[in-house]
Design a protein around this motif. Structure first.
Motif: not given
Length: 224
Positions: A22, A1-3, A46, A18, A44, A25-29
């Motif tokens: 999402e 999963m890409s962040r 990314y 977001r 981190k 399928g992406y992880e979001i910050e």
């Protein structure tokens, strides 16, 4: 999963991105300002950063510059302004794409996918490890370009574009083919992105820009 790291001082923009990211399928910050984004990027890794230009305290350009001191993370820049100067300045800093607000979230996701998925441009290194013409020297393997003996600093995309054009020298390349092969996707959006990079490239190689020929209504050809 890409962040992904989404950096924008407008919460509603972050919420929209977001939601769509999402769904893909992406992880979001998130970061609400440039200072926070720089700190997060130090701590981190990314896969991609979506970065707004117009932010208080530390704008997007300055944030990008700070991030680039430590990381080569792909960056897509967002801006409510579509002036050519802003695009050129962003590309000079090494961003990977530029999206003007208001934007289509679906288009943005297409651009995210394209940046994440694209592979390295085929450079035919086995055939053209080094190329010289007059005072222009190109080292494909080392990704080094010199003009009359002086090293030339280029953004990663400028290198990719120059190497692609030289590797295919003598061939009339359509705009669509260049964008598909260098950017890694069938172009969707503002085709001035290619023109902006051509302008940057011509500036970088100085008097040897004469070898980069515009084919009106078609595209470009490197003659050498």
């Amino acid at each position: 999963m890409s962040r992904l790291l989404v950096v924008d001082d407008e919460e509603k923009i972050r919420v929209v991105i977001r939601k769509y990211a999402e769904f893909e399928g992406y992880e979001i910050e998130e970061a609400s300002n440039g200072i926070d984004a720089v700190e997060k990027s130090k701590k981190k890794d990314y896969d991609l950063i979506i970065l707004d230009i117009m932010m208080p305290e530390l704008d997007g350009f300055s944030t990008c510059r700070k991030i680039r001191e430590n990381k080569d993370t792909p960056i897509i820049m967002l801006s409510a302004r579509g002036e050519e100067y802003d695009k050129i300045h962003g590309f000079e800093l090494g961003i990977d794409d530029y999206v003007v607000k208001p934007f289509s979230p679906r288009e943005l996701m297409m651009r995210v996918k394209a940046v994440l998925a694209r592979g390295k441009v085929t450079k035919r290194e086995s055939e053209h490890e080094v190329y010289d013409i007059e005072g222009l020297h190109i080292d494909f393997t080392g990704r080094i370009v010199t003009v009359d003996g002086e090293n030339v600093s280029m953004t990663p995309k400028e290198y990719d574009l120059l190497f692609y054009l030289v590797s295919n020298r003598g061939i009339a390349l359509t705009r669509e083919r260049i964008i598909s092969d260098v950017w890694g996707y069938d172009y969707y959006g503002d085709d001035r992105t290619l023109d902006t990079h051509i302008k940057l490239l011509r500036s970088s190689i100085g008097k040897y820009r004469k070898y980069l020929v515009t084919l009106r209504g078609v595209g470009y050809r490197f003659e050498g």
